[in-house]
Design a protein around this motif. Structure first.
Motif: not given
Lengths: 334, 343
Positions: B52, B308-309, B311-318, B321
Motif C-alpha cells: 500500500t 514518517n509515512n 516508518l508508520d506503514i512499516l510499523g517502526v516504533q517512534s 523513527q
C-alpha cells in the motif's frame, strides 16, 4: 446618657472590628502546582479550583503555578511554597519519579501535600485524589470492543511512551482486550501520538492507507488523539460512524463529537479531582471541624466516601459519556 | 587566498553539475525504492495482502502531510540563504492559527448579514499576525545587529505567550466550514487544498527567489553581507523582508494546520521549526548562508514526509523513527557535494 452612648459606640466599634476580624481570619493559603497550562484539562482544573465554595467564601486562597512541563520547575515551585509558608500544597505532578521530592520536602516542613490527577511513586503525601487510569483505559477499550461485538481489527493510539498515563491506560486497554475470546480481536497497530491531535491525524492517515477497509475500531488513550483519528477518517472520505472510537478525558471537543455520534469519551472529572484535593487539603489545615464544601462529595456519595478526609487515596469516578448524558455535561462548559 | 568572493563561488563550481543538482532527487527516489522494497518483502512473505506504500492515494497523502512543514520550510529557505535562522516559526504558527480561529468561530451578529466573519477575515488575521511577528524579528536583527538565533528565540517564547493570552490557554474549536475548507477541502474532488496551497507557495517563492532582484539580493546578503552592503544593497531592508516572508508563511501554515485539525491549540506547532530547518538542510542549503535552492527544500520536506509515512506503514516504533531521522539529517549534509566548506 452621654456615657451610655459612648459605651454603645465603643461596643459597636468593637463588635464590627471583631466581625471584620472573623472575616479576615487568616485565609488558608494553598499553592496548586500544575505540570503545565497548555491543555484544556489543566484550564478546567484551574477554573473549577477557583470555583471551590471555600475559595468563594474567602476561607481559602488558591494560587496556581505553571510547571512549564518540567519536573525541575515544579520542584523549585514547591520549595518556594514551603519557604513562603503556604498552608498546603496541591500538586499535579509532571513526573512519577522526578517530583517525589515535593512530597518528601513538604512532609519534612510539616505542610500537607495532596497529589492530584497524576501519580507520584511515594507514600509521603497526605493523600492522593486521582482517577484510576487503568480503569479509564479499561472502560474505553471495553466500549469499543462491545460496539464491535468482540470482532474485528482495532488500532491503539498511545500516550507518550513510558509516561504513567500511557502505561496505566495501556494496561486497562489490555485487560479489556483479554476479555474477548482469544484471537477474535486483532490489534493491527499501536503507536504513540504524544497526546497530540495533529500527530494522531497523520498517524491514522498512514494506518488507513496501509490497511484500507480493515480498521474497525480506534482506541485513543486520550480524547485529542481520538479526535485526530476522526479527522483522518473524514479526510479519507470514510464514514466515521463505521468505526468504533473512544478516547479519555472528556474535553469539550470530544463531548461535541459524542453528541454527533462519532465517539465515546470517558470523562475524567477535573472538578472532582481539584475540588476534592482542596477539601482534603483544607481538612488537613483546619482540623477535624472542617466539613467538605465541594458538591462533588454529594454527587459521588455512592462511590466516594469522605472518611473525614483521612483516606490516603480518593478515587474520583470516571463517567462514560454517551449520547444519553452528553447534553448534561455540555451545559457545564461555557 | 585570493579574492574573498572566490571562496563562495569556487567549491560549488568544482562539484559535478548533475550530481549537485539532482543528488537530492536520487536520494528521494532511493528512499522510496527502499521503503517500497521493504513493504514488498512483507507482501512476498505473505504478511500483507498488498503493497500500500506505492499507491497514488498514499503519495497524495504524503503531500498532504508535508503541506505544513513544506510551507514553513519555504520561509526557512529564504532565512537560511540570508545566513540567518528562524526558531520562532512554530510559535508564530500557533499564534496566527489562534488568531484565525478566534475569528472563524460562530459569534452572533459580527456583521449585519451573518453570524460569522467572512472567511477572508481570519485568513488576513493569520497572515498579518505572521508577517508582523516576522517583521519584528527581522527589524530587531537588522536594526540592533542581534544574532538571528537570539532574536527569533525571543520571538519563539513571546509568540507562544501571546498564543496562550488570546484565550487564557484554552483551545478554540467549532470553526466555520468555510475556514476548514483550507485544511480539509479538495479541489476537483481529488487534490487536497493544502497540497494546492503548498504548490502555489513553492511556485511563487521560486519566482521571487530566482527571478527577482530581491531574490538575488537575498543570496548576496547571505553570501557576504559586507560586500553586499558596499555594493549598495540595503541589507537591513532585505533582512527584514526575509523574516517577513518566513513569518507570513508561518501564518499560512497556521491556517492549514488549524483548518486541518479543526482546532487551534496553544501547544500547536511546538518544535516544528526543527523539522523546517531539517528540510532546508537536507535540501542542500548551508547554514553559513548564500547557498540553497527551493527545489532542494521541496525534496527535503518530501524525504521527511516519506520517512514518517513509510516508518508508520512499516510499523517502526517512534523512538527508532527519531534515531533514523537524526541520522538522515547528518548523513544528508555530509554527502551533499554542494556543501560550502567550513573555513
Amino acid at each position: 446618657m452621654k456615657k451610655l452612648l459612648l459605651t454603645a459606640c465603643a461596643a459597636a466599634a468593637l463588635l464590627s472590628a471583631s466581625a471584620a476580624m472573623a472575616a479576615d481570619a487568616p485565609k488558608a493559603r494553598i499553592a496548586v502546582l500544575m505540570y503545565g497550562n497548555k491543555a484544556e484539562f489543566v484550564q478546567l482544573m484551574e477554573r473549577y479550583g477557583k470555583e471551590h465554595p471555600a475559595v468563594k467564601a474567602g476561607i481559602a486562597e488558591v494560587t496556581f503555578y505553571d510547571g512549564r512541563y518540567d519536573a525541575a520547575v515544579q520542584n523549585d515551585q514547591a520549595q518556594m511554597a514551603i519557604n513562603t509558608k503556604q498552608d498546603a500544597i496541591v500538586v499535579n505532578p509532571m513526573d512519577y519519579e522526578a517530583n517525589i521530592d515535593i512530597a518528601t520536602n513538604a512532609k519534612m516542613a510539616g505542610i500537607p501535600v495532596v497529589v492530584t490527577n497524576a501519580r507520584l511513586n511515594t507514600d509521603e503525601m497526605t493523600a492522593e485524589v486521582v482517577s484510576d487510569d487503568v480503569l479509564g483505559g479499561y472502560l474505553e477499550a471495553k466500549d469499543v470492543l462491545t460496539k464491535l461485538g468482540c470482532k474485528g481489527n482495532v488500532v491503539i493510539i498511545e500516550g507518550p511512551k513510558g509516561g504513567s498515563g500511557e502505561i496505566q491506560r495501556g494496561q486497562g486497554n489490555e485487560k479489556a482486550l483479554a476479555e474477548c475470546p482469544a484471537g477474535a480481536v486483532k490489534v493491527l497497530e499501536r503507536k504513540t501520538a504524544n497526546w497530540s491531535r495533529a500527530e494522531a491525524l497523520d498517524l491514522m492517515q498512514n494506518w488507513l492507507s496501509k490497511h484500507p477497509g480493515k480498521i474497525n475500531g480506534v482506541i485513543g488513550q486520550n480524547d485529542e488523539m481520538a479526535l485526530g483519528a476522526i479527522e483522518a477518517i473524514k479526510a479519507a472520505d470514510l464514514n466515521v460512524k463505521d468505526f468504533a472510537i473512544a478516547g479519555i478525558d472528556g474535553v469539550t471537543d470530544a463531548l461535541h463529537a459524542v453528541k454527533a455520534g462519532e465517539m465515546t469519551s470517558i470523562l475524567q472529572d477535573a472538578r472532582g479531582q481539584i475540588q476534592g484535593s482542596i477539601d482534603v487539603a483544607l481538612r488537613a489545615v483546619k482540623g477535624p471541624d472542617y466539613k467538605p464544601m465541594s458538591p462533588i462529595w454529594e454527587q459521588y456519595k455512592a462511590d466516594l466516601a469522605w472518611a473525614d478526609g483521612q483516606s490516603k487515596r480518593y478515587d474520583i469516578p470516571w463517567t462514560v459519556v454517551t449520547t444519553a448524558n452528553v447534553d448534561e455535561l455540555l451545559k457545564d462548559r461555557n | 587566498m585570493g579574492h574573498p568572493l572566490m571562496h563562495i563561488t569556487q567549491p560549488a563550481a568544482k562539484a559535478p553539475i548533475s550530481l549537485r543538482k539532482y543528488g537530492i532527487v536520487f536520494a528521494f527516489l532511493g528512499l522510496c525504492v527502499l521503503v517500497s522494497a521493504l513493504c514488498q518483502l512483507k507482501v512476498v512473505q505473505g504478511a500483507w495482502p498488498e503493497n500500500t506504500f506505492l499507491t497514488v492515494n498514499n503519495l497524495m497523502l504524503i503531500l498532504h502531510q508535508i503541506s505544513v512543514n513544506g510551507v514553513l520550510a519555504v520561509g526557512m529557505t529564504f532565512v537560511v540563504i540570508s545566513a540567518g535562522i528562524d526558531l520562532s516559526v512554530g510559535s508564530v504558527l500557533a499564534f496566527s492559527g489562534m488568531m484565525a480561529a478566534s475569528m472563524a468561530t460562530r459569534s452572533v451578529g459580527v456583521t449585519p448579514w451573518s453570524d460569522t466573519y467572512p472567511v477572508i477575515f481570519p485568513i488576513i488575521a493569520a497572515l498579518g499576525v505572521g508577517a508582523l511577528c516576522g517583521g519584528l524579528s527581522g527589524w530587531i536583527i537588522a536594526r540592533f545587529r542581534i544574532q538571528a538565533f537570539i532574536a527569533t528565540l525571543g520571538m519563539l517564547l513571546a509568540a507562544r505567550g501571546f498564543t496562550m493570552s488570546v484565550t487564557g490557554g484554552n483551545p478554540i474549536s467549532g470553526l466555520s466550514p468555510d475556514f476548514r475548507w483550507f485544511g480539509t477541502g479538495k479541489l476537483f474532488e481529488v487534490i487536497p487544498v493544502p497540497v494546492v496551497i503548498l504548490a502555489l507557495v513553492f511556485l511563487l517563492a521560486w519566482v521571487i527567489l530566482n527571478k527577482t532582484v530581491f531574490g538575488r539580493y537575498v543570496y548576496a546578503v547571505g553570501g557576504n553581507e559586507k560586500s553586499a552592503r558596499t555594493s549598495g544593497i540595503n541589507t537591513g531592508a532585505i533582512l527584514i523582508w526575509v523574516y517577513v516572508v518566513a513569518g507570513f508563511l508561518a501564518g499560512v501554515a497556521g491556517v492549514i494546520l488549524t483548518a486541518k485539525t479543526g482546532s487551534a491549540q496553544t501547544s500547536a506547532g511546538s518544535s516544528y521549526e526543527l523539522d523546517a530547518i531539517a528540510a532546508v538542510v537536507i535540501g542542500g542549503a548551508s547554514l553559513a548562508g548564500g547557498v540553497g535552492r527551493l527545489t532542494g527544500t521541496f525534496f527535503g520536506a518530501l524525504i521527511i514526509g516519506v520517512m514518517n509515512n513509510g516508518l508508520d506503514i512499516l510499523g517502526v516504533q517512534s523512538f527508532y523513527q527519531l534515531i533514523i531521522k537524526g541520522g538522515l539529517i547528518v548523513v544528508a549534509v555530509i554527502l551533499d557535494p554542494s556543501r560550502k566548506q567550513a573555513g
